[in-house]
Design a protein around this motif. Structure first.
Motif, PDB file in Angstrom:
ATOM      1  N   ASN A  68       0.851  -1.188   0.000  1.00 12.71           N
ATOM      2  CA  ASN A  68       0.000   0.000   0.000  1.00 12.71           C
ATOM      3  C   ASN A  68       0.885   1.237   0.000  1.00 12.71           C
ATOM      4  O   ASN A  68       2.101   1.152  -0.216  1.00 12.71           O
ATOM      5  CB  ASN A  68      -0.955  -0.011   1.201  1.00 12.71           C
ATOM      6  CG  ASN A  68      -0.226  -0.133   2.531  1.00 12.71           C
ATOM      7  OD1 ASN A  68       0.967   0.178   2.647  1.00 12.71           O
ATOM      8  ND2 ASN A  68      -0.919  -0.602   3.551  1.00 12.71           N
ATOM      9  N   GLU A  69       0.268   2.405   0.220  1.00  9.59           N
ATOM     10  CA  GLU A  69       1.023   3.652   0.150  1.00  9.59           C
ATOM     11  C   GLU A  69       2.107   3.739   1.218  1.00  9.59           C
ATOM     12  O   GLU A  69       3.142   4.394   1.033  1.00  9.59           O
ATOM     13  CB  GLU A  69       0.077   4.851   0.251  1.00  9.59           C
ATOM     14  CG  GLU A  69      -0.658   5.008   1.580  1.00  9.59           C
ATOM     15  CD  GLU A  69      -1.965   4.243   1.641  1.00  9.59           C
ATOM     16  OE1 GLU A  69      -2.842   4.656   2.411  1.00  9.59           O
ATOM     17  OE2 GLU A  69      -2.114   3.230   0.920  1.00  9.59           O
ATOM     18  N   ASP A  81      -0.097   7.408  -6.506  1.00  9.04           N
ATOM     19  CA  ASP A  81      -1.155   6.646  -7.170  1.00  9.04           C
ATOM     20  C   ASP A  81      -0.799   5.171  -7.066  1.00  9.04           C
ATOM     21  O   ASP A  81       0.325   4.773  -7.420  1.00  9.04           O
ATOM     22  CB  ASP A  81      -1.274   7.027  -8.648  1.00  9.04           C
ATOM     23  CG  ASP A  81      -1.845   8.417  -8.860  1.00  9.04           C
ATOM     24  OD1 ASP A  81      -2.663   8.856  -8.035  1.00  9.04           O
ATOM     25  OD2 ASP A  81      -1.468   9.057  -9.863  1.00  9.04           O
ATOM     26  N   ILE A  82      -1.721   4.362  -6.573  1.00  8.24           N
ATOM     27  CA  ILE A  82      -1.549   2.911  -6.553  1.00  8.24           C
ATOM     28  C   ILE A  82      -2.746   2.299  -7.252  1.00  8.24           C
ATOM     29  O   ILE A  82      -3.891   2.517  -6.845  1.00  8.24           O
ATOM     30  CB  ILE A  82      -1.434   2.372  -5.118  1.00  8.24           C
ATOM     31  CG1 ILE A  82      -0.231   2.990  -4.400  1.00  8.24           C
ATOM     32  CG2 ILE A  82      -1.307   0.846  -5.139  1.00  8.24           C
ATOM     33  CD1 ILE A  82      -0.060   2.515  -2.967  1.00  8.24           C
ATOM     34  N   THR A 130      -8.165  -0.186 -11.216  1.00  9.44           N
ATOM     35  CA  THR A 130      -8.851   0.684 -10.268  1.00  9.44           C
ATOM     36  C   THR A 130      -7.816   1.285  -9.334  1.00  9.44           C
ATOM     37  O   THR A 130      -6.743   0.708  -9.117  1.00  9.44           O
ATOM     38  CB  THR A 130      -9.904  -0.085  -9.449  1.00  9.44           C
ATOM     39  OG1 THR A 130      -9.253  -1.167  -8.754  1.00  9.44           O
ATOM     40  CG2 THR A 130     -10.989  -0.655 -10.353  1.00  9.44           C
ATOM     41  N   ALA A 131      -8.117   2.438  -8.770  1.00 14.22           N
ATOM     42  CA  ALA A 131      -7.189   3.127  -7.888  1.00 14.22           C
ATOM     43  C   ALA A 131      -7.504   2.780  -6.434  1.00 14.22           C
ATOM     44  O   ALA A 131      -8.589   3.070  -5.945  1.00 14.22           O
ATOM     45  CB  ALA A 131      -7.265   4.633  -8.097  1.00 14.22           C
ATOM     46  N   LYS A 165       3.073   4.986  -8.646  1.00 13.83           N
ATOM     47  CA  LYS A 165       4.004   6.062  -8.965  1.00 13.83           C
ATOM     48  C   LYS A 165       3.756   7.244  -8.047  1.00 13.83           C
ATOM     49  O   LYS A 165       2.644   7.451  -7.538  1.00 13.83           O
ATOM     50  CB  LYS A 165       3.895   6.494 -10.424  1.00 13.83           C
ATOM     51  CG  LYS A 165       2.728   7.401 -10.733  1.00 13.83           C
ATOM     52  CD  LYS A 165       2.859   7.985 -12.132  1.00 13.83           C
ATOM     53  CE  LYS A 165       1.803   9.046 -12.382  1.00 13.83           C
ATOM     54  NZ  LYS A 165       1.994  10.247 -11.526  1.00 13.83           N
ATOM     55  N   SER A 166       4.792   8.018  -7.829  1.00 19.39           N
ATOM     56  CA  SER A 166       4.666   9.250  -7.062  1.00 19.39           C
ATOM     57  C   SER A 166       3.952  10.292  -7.905  1.00 19.39           C
ATOM     58  O   SER A 166       4.119  10.358  -9.129  1.00 19.39           O
ATOM     59  CB  SER A 166       6.055   9.754  -6.663  1.00 19.39           C
ATOM     60  OG  SER A 166       5.973  11.058  -6.113  1.00 19.39           O
TER      61      SER A 166
END
Length: 225
Positions: free
Chosen positions: A125-126, A142-143, A152-153, A215-216
């Motif tokens: 996760n983040e 964004d994951i 899906t995000a 990605k960041s």
């Protein structure tokens, strides 16, 4: 069911020393593997349970000692076989510029009853991203997760991904200018290593399922799988 229960978790190392002792949130984890006789669990540190993080060294292979969450995994599709195949395959490519989950097998007791051996794994996760890439903020990432019906995000949004995919589908990537525009948005070397690893490992629950990328949101952030 998407429920979370309050629990108290203790974690002892092989020498008998206690590394973790705190209240937390408890969820059943996984998708299809929820049908296995042995469930996977996710444990979450939250301020409402007393502490925002698990401050403990859960994995010998990592220098990281702070976790927002972690998973006790039943080894998924390998639940009824070796019980370590997923960890073995991912660690074969651990030095190949790929983001993998750390691994530590654990003897688990649930409410004092022996629950078998589960694999402690990092939760993707983040907070995983932030702990492995300190320059990335967990709230600016964004994951995306993918199944047969698309991405899906789970964190952030699909805006940059959709824009990139629209460009790829509408431009000739044999044109070097177009290719370089895409390469500026994708960590191409990492993507190649990722594809080779999945194919060599014979992952037949992919790529129609179990795709995850991040990605960041900062300028210059590139997609990694």
């Amino acid at each position: 069911q998407e429920w979370e229960r309050p629990v108290h978790v203790e974690f002892y190392w092989t020498d008998g020393s206690k590394r973790l002792d705190q209240d937390a949130g408890f969820k059943i984890a996984g998708a299809w593997s929820r049908s296995n006789y042995q469930k996977s669990f996710a444990l979450h540190a939250r301020s409402e349970y007393g502490k925002k993080y698990f401050d403990a060294k859960l994995f010998d292979e990592l220098d990281i000692t702070r976790f927002k969450s972690f998973v006790l995994r039943d080894s998924g599709n390998d639940c009824n076989s070796t019980h370590f195949r997923d960890a073995m395959i991912t660690h074969l490519v651990a030095n190949n510029n790929i983001d993998i989950q750390a691994y530590q097998p654990a003897v688990v007791y649930l409410n004092g009853e022996y629950w078998g051996i589960l694999n402690i794994r990092e939760k993707l996760n983040e907070y995983y991203v932030e702990s492995h890439y300190p320059h990335v903020d967990h709230d600016k990432v964004d994951i995306l997760a993918g199944k047969g019906d698309g991405m899906t995000a789970s964190e952030g949004d699909l805006t940059d991904y959709n824009s990139m995919m629209d460009f790829i589908q509408s431009h000739d990537l044999t044109d070097d200018d177009n290719y370089q525009k895409v390469a500026a948005q994708i960590d191409v070397d990492e993507y190649i290593e990722y594809l080779v690893s999945e194919i060599y490992g014979g992952n037949d629950d992919w790529p129609h399922n179990n795709v995850k990328m991040w990605k960041s949101k900062k300028n210059g952030g590139r997609w990694r799988w």
